[in-house]
Scaffold this motif. Sequence first.
Motif, PDB file in Angstrom:
ATOM      1  N   THR A  45       0.834  -1.202   0.000  1.00  0.00           N
ATOM      2  CA  THR A  45       0.000   0.000   0.000  1.00  0.00           C
ATOM      3  C   THR A  45       0.868   1.252   0.000  1.00  0.00           C
ATOM      4  OG1 THR A  45      -1.705  -1.202   1.181  1.00  0.00           O
ATOM      5  CG2 THR A  45      -1.857   1.199   1.212  1.00  0.00           C
ATOM      6  N   VAL A  46       0.575   2.147  -0.936  1.00  0.00           N
ATOM      7  CA  VAL A  46       1.346   3.378  -1.052  1.00  0.00           C
ATOM      8  C   VAL A  46       0.831   4.419  -0.067  1.00  0.00           C
ATOM      9  CG1 VAL A  46       1.847   2.957  -3.488  1.00  0.00           C
ATOM     10  CG2 VAL A  46      -0.104   4.361  -2.865  1.00  0.00           C
ATOM     11  N   THR A  47       1.636   5.423   0.155  1.00  0.00           N
ATOM     12  CA  THR A  47       1.246   6.571   0.965  1.00  0.00           C
ATOM     13  C   THR A  47       1.629   7.828   0.186  1.00  0.00           C
ATOM     14  OG1 THR A  47       3.373   6.605   2.104  1.00  0.00           O
ATOM     15  CG2 THR A  47       1.603   5.366   3.158  1.00  0.00           C
ATOM     16  N   GLY A  48       1.102   8.951   0.615  1.00  0.00           N
ATOM     17  CA  GLY A  48       1.491  10.202  -0.014  1.00  0.00           C
ATOM     18  C   GLY A  48       0.350  11.195  -0.065  1.00  0.00           C
ATOM     19  N   GLY A 110      -6.436   2.935   1.864  1.00  0.00           N
ATOM     20  CA  GLY A 110      -5.040   2.911   2.263  1.00  0.00           C
ATOM     21  C   GLY A 110      -4.864   3.743   3.517  1.00  0.00           C
ATOM     22  N   ARG A 111      -3.634   4.003   3.890  1.00  0.00           N
ATOM     23  CA  ARG A 111      -3.346   4.797   5.094  1.00  0.00           C
ATOM     24  C   ARG A 111      -3.628   6.258   4.812  1.00  0.00           C
ATOM     25  NH1 ARG A 111      -1.833   7.125   9.316  1.00  0.00           N
ATOM     26  NH2 ARG A 111      -0.534   6.323  10.933  1.00  0.00           N
ATOM     27  N   LYS A 112      -4.724   6.766   5.355  1.00  0.00           N
ATOM     28  CA  LYS A 112      -5.179   8.143   5.225  1.00  0.00           C
ATOM     29  C   LYS A 112      -5.578   8.517   3.795  1.00  0.00           C
ATOM     30  CE  LYS A 112      -2.700   9.878   9.253  1.00  0.00           C
ATOM     31  NZ  LYS A 112      -1.746  10.846   9.753  1.00  0.00           N
ATOM     32  N   TRP A 113      -6.013   7.533   3.012  1.00  0.00           N
ATOM     33  CA  TRP A 113      -6.569   7.819   1.690  1.00  0.00           C
ATOM     34  C   TRP A 113      -7.621   6.785   1.322  1.00  0.00           C
ATOM     35  CZ3 TRP A 113      -6.115   3.992  -1.880  1.00  0.00           C
ATOM     36  CH2 TRP A 113      -5.029   3.125  -1.807  1.00  0.00           C
TER      37      TRP A 113
END
Length: 160
Positions: A45-48, A110-113
């Motif tokens: 899982t991507v972040t950004g 995802g993390r915060k998305w």
Amino acid sequence: MVTQLEIRGGRRSGVRTAAVVLAGLALLAACGGGGGDDKPYVPPTVTGSLEQLATKTHCKPNIQTDAHELRQANCTTDDGRYVLATFATDRGQREWINEANDYGGSYLVGRKWVAVGEANVVAALRGRLGGTVETASPHHHSGSGGSGGSEGGHSGHHTS
């Protein structure tokens, strides 16, 4: 020293066991886990930022909400149309998802998305962003007149 212990302790038996285990693992890996499911590869899982996530999905984001707590954009790519949202906090993200679940649909989380779209679009995005798919059935809303709540509901959630 390990070699000496292997020779004394029955090296042939240990080598055969190791060979069988390795062959089994290789076969399992080649078969995709042995479950027979033709599941596509899912990257980590991507972040950004919203823009970074959009770039990974080949989207030029059309920003709809640009606030500290929530940034939300509409995207259209070869995969289809979807909404991409980023959140300042995990709690804000979960509250948004919980409320959005009332409208049904597929969510890539995802993390915060979150990416919201048709199931086939979410599946394609998962191949680029990773994440977890959540699917919700639409519920009746009080005061919606039984219309399913797709009109005038959550801004940007409805992607059709």
